[in-house]
Enzyme design. Structure first.
Site, mmCIF file in Angstrom:
data_model
loop_
_atom_site.group_PDB
_atom_site.id
_atom_site.type_symbol
_atom_site.label_atom_id
_atom_site.label_comp_id
_atom_site.label_asym_id
_atom_site.label_seq_id
_atom_site.Cartn_x
_atom_site.Cartn_y
_atom_site.Cartn_z
ATOM 1 N N ASN A 311 0.824 -1.210 0.000
ATOM 2 C CA ASN A 311 0.000 0.000 0.000
ATOM 3 C C ASN A 311 0.862 1.266 0.000
ATOM 4 O O ASN A 311 0.574 2.219 -0.718
ATOM 5 C CB ASN A 311 -0.905 0.014 1.236
ATOM 6 C CG ASN A 311 -2.263 -0.608 0.942
ATOM 7 O OD1 ASN A 311 -2.687 -0.650 -0.213
ATOM 8 N ND2 ASN A 311 -2.928 -1.095 1.962
ATOM 9 N N HIS A 316 -3.226 2.782 -2.427
ATOM 10 C CA HIS A 316 -4.350 1.933 -2.024
ATOM 11 C C HIS A 316 -5.051 1.261 -3.202
ATOM 12 O O HIS A 316 -5.514 0.140 -3.099
ATOM 13 C CB HIS A 316 -5.375 2.757 -1.235
ATOM 14 C CG HIS A 316 -4.922 3.025 0.168
ATOM 15 N ND1 HIS A 316 -5.073 2.104 1.182
ATOM 16 C CD2 HIS A 316 -4.288 4.082 0.714
ATOM 17 C CE1 HIS A 316 -4.567 2.588 2.295
ATOM 18 N NE2 HIS A 316 -4.074 3.794 2.037
ATOM 19 N N ASP A 320 -5.706 -2.592 -3.389
ATOM 20 C CA ASP A 320 -7.006 -3.232 -3.597
ATOM 21 C C ASP A 320 -6.930 -4.255 -4.726
ATOM 22 O O ASP A 320 -7.522 -5.329 -4.658
ATOM 23 C CB ASP A 320 -8.079 -2.177 -3.920
ATOM 24 C CG ASP A 320 -8.456 -1.362 -2.700
ATOM 25 O OD1 ASP A 320 -8.039 -1.748 -1.586
ATOM 26 O OD2 ASP A 320 -9.163 -0.345 -2.853
ATOM 27 N N GLU A 346 -6.605 -7.421 5.087
ATOM 28 C CA GLU A 346 -5.974 -8.290 4.095
ATOM 29 C C GLU A 346 -6.003 -9.745 4.560
ATOM 30 O O GLU A 346 -5.187 -10.550 4.156
ATOM 31 C CB GLU A 346 -4.543 -7.819 3.816
ATOM 32 C CG GLU A 346 -3.579 -7.929 4.983
ATOM 33 C CD GLU A 346 -3.532 -6.658 5.831
ATOM 34 O OE1 GLU A 346 -4.509 -5.875 5.820
ATOM 35 O OE2 GLU A 346 -2.515 -6.459 6.521
#
Lengths: 436, 130
Positions: A311, A316, A320, A346
């Site tokens: 990240n 982000h 994702d 996660e």
């Protein structure tokens, strides 16, 4: 004459104190600015840091995608989630309580959010019962012209031939007589044990209904609704005299609607895997089956390694994308009868019915190798990453499902401690059962 | 004149003090005191708690603590502890970190939960954390 403003304020304050529903207002980043007592009562047992500073933090363990949904909400104001059901378990070890919360989140404007929380445990239970009765009535009332009717013995094997079987499924008399009803399902969807579970559930409740992919004799798939109902009068009969009727209907035209509804209620927004609520519901059913007749039942907890670094390095959106890649890799690795879910952040979880600890470990290792060898491609980034997994199996010493989750969690922790990108089994001696 | 602040939130013998203290003495304390009877109805409510919550005692006294006065305490962390102590006939003296919603603001507090067999009242003491 109206009461003085101070008295009215006090009455209003008490009205809010006593309101039997949780209300909370936050800033756009989730920071809590106003909250009423019932909301605190519901949130405090969930709060990981024992504080109520931030709503997203307080709900992180049970609704991990909330922050993201707020971030991605396109409108200036509106409903971000509407009465979403959130299963939680609270209390001390050994005395855990399962509840279902309902969460509605509104965006008031660019700076403010408001959430309504309530405990809907009882109404969810009632709804579930109602849904089952409804399904039964639907099966009786709709589409009676197009069904296959089969009678089954106490092993779930086809007893009598009926031409309707051939009309719906394409199987001939020779292909089905004496064979298990698992023949009507895809190869990895119905084990022998699961057949017996469904017969037993039919004994208990009067029917067992499911909807999902079925197969025809030539291998083609259709979306079937399958009802099993007992033909014997009561449980007093010796169990080897039990017989059942199986009704299969092809409801392929309903599949899209059914799948869309299932997805909206049961799936994680980001990955498409089950959300926590749907997972807990499925797990409860497996636990009931296990309690009735213990058989191998394993759980795998999977966590992306150094996800924070991904990240931080790529942002982000790419993070994702990695989670989506991870979910797709899991779907490719596990069986259709396994229950796959995003459990938080996660962290992913898989319940493997009829699977030993060794079996679960092998599959988890396969997943580790697959992800190690297949980087996630997100936009212009190619992200190499690894996962760690902890594996645990149900046995008589595990008092409930939470205990099994705890074991898998401990094994996952061991896998992380031993250097990541690996699978560890839960060892009884490694760690004392810590109280969360 | 120096009856005020004679006892501190953490005082080991505080239950003895509470049992013989007058309402005026409770009002002099610098932390909140809520006393409840066997049926969890509030029978004592001191000035500090009244001011912090924004409720005058006559709106609170005689009402059920966990449903009417402080629903935020109605979970396994607090209400359950009192229930368990009552059922087992055991003493309870525990201090926990909690968040109360005083005037709808989340406020970090230390709560001291007090009960002992034979005593008429059970107490929740509220100390604001700064």
């Amino acid at each position: 004459m109206s009461a003085p403003v101070e008295q009215e304020y006090e009455a209003l304050l008490q009205f809010m104190y006593m309101a039997p529903i949780g209300l909370v207002q936050t800033l756009a980043d989730g920071e809590i600015t106003m909250v009423n007592p019932l909301c605190a009562q519901l949130l405090m047992p969930l709060s990981p840091d024992g504080q109520l500073a931030n709503l997203f933090t307080a709900l992180e363990a049970v609704v991990p995608d909330l922050r993201q949904r707020v971030r991605e909400f396109p409108d200036a104001h509106g409903t971000i989630c509407d009465a979403q059901q959130v299963p939680i378990s609270t209390g001390q070890a050994g005395r855990r309580q399962h509840q279902v919360l309902s969460l509605t989140l509104l965006k008031l404007d660019a700076e403010r959010l408001m959430a309504v929380l309530s405990d809907v445990t009882q109404s969810v239970r009632r709804e579930r019962e109602l849904r089952q009765s409804q399904a039964w009535i639907n099966t009786l009332a709709i589409g009676l012209s197009d069904y296959a009717l089969v009678s089954l013995d106490h092993h779930g094997c086809v007893q009598d031939w009926n031409p309707s079987i051939s009309r719906i499924t394409g199987f001939s008399r020779e292909q089905v007589e004496g064979r298990s009803l698992s023949l009507f399902y895809p190869a990895d969807a119905m084990s022998d044990q699961r057949v017996l579970d469904r017969l037993h559930e039919a004994d208990l409740t009067g029917w067992s209904l499911d909807e999902g992919w079925c197969v025809r004799a030539e291998g083609g798939r259709y979306w079937g609704s399958c009802l099993i109902a007992p033909l014997h009068d009561s449980d007093d009969d010796p169990s080897d005299e039990h017989a059942y009727s199986l009704i299969i209907r092809d409801v392929s035209d309903r599949r899209e609607a059914a799948e869309a509804m299932l997805k909206a209620v049961s799936c994680d927004h980001l990955t498409g895997l089950f959300n926590r609520r749907a997972f807990v519901e499925a797990a409860e059913l497996e636990m009931q089956r296990w309690a009735r007749s213990p058989r191998p039942l394993s759980l795998v907890m999977i966590d992306a390694d150094h996800f924070k670094r991904i990240n931080d390095q790529y942002g982000h959106v790419t993070g994702d994308g990695v989670l989506r890649h991870m979910a797709a890799s899991m779907t490719a690795t596990f069986r259709a009868m396994d229950v796959l879910a995003r459990f938080g952040g996660e962290e992913f979880i898989v319940l493997l019915p009829d699977t030993s600890l060794e079996g679960a470990e092998l599959v988890a290792q396969r997943l580790c190798r697959l992800i190690e060898a297949t980087p996630a491609v997100v936009g212009e980034h190619t992200v190499r990453y690894t996962v760690s997994a902890g594996v645990a199996a149900m046995d008589a010493d595990a008092t409930d499902f939470d205990a099994l989750v705890q074991r898998a969690d401990e094994a996952l922790y061991a896998a992380k401690a031993k250097g990541r990108n690996r699978v560890e089994r839960w060892q009884p001696a490694t760690l004392p059962a810590a109280v969360r | 004149m120096n009856t005020e602040h004679t006892v501190s939130f953490a005082d080991a013998a505080i239950l003895d003090f509470l049992e013989r203290a007058s309402d005026a003495e409770l009002d002099g304390l610098d932390f909140g005191v809520i006393g409840m009877d066997d049926a969890s109805h509030v029978t004592r409510y001191n000035r500090f708690e009244s001011a912090a919550a924004g409720l005058s005692p006559d709106r609170v006294l005689g009402h059920a603590l966990f449903t009417v006065v402080a629903p935020c305490m109605n979970n396994f962390m607090i209400a359950q502890r009192f229930e368990d102590a009552q059922q087992d006939g055991s003493a309870l003296d525990d201090t926990i970190n909690y968040v109360l919603t005083l005037r709808m603001r989340p406020v970090k507090v230390k709560l001291r939960l007090l009960a002992r067999p034979g005593s008429a009242l059970r107490y929740v003491l509220v100390h604001r954390q700064t």
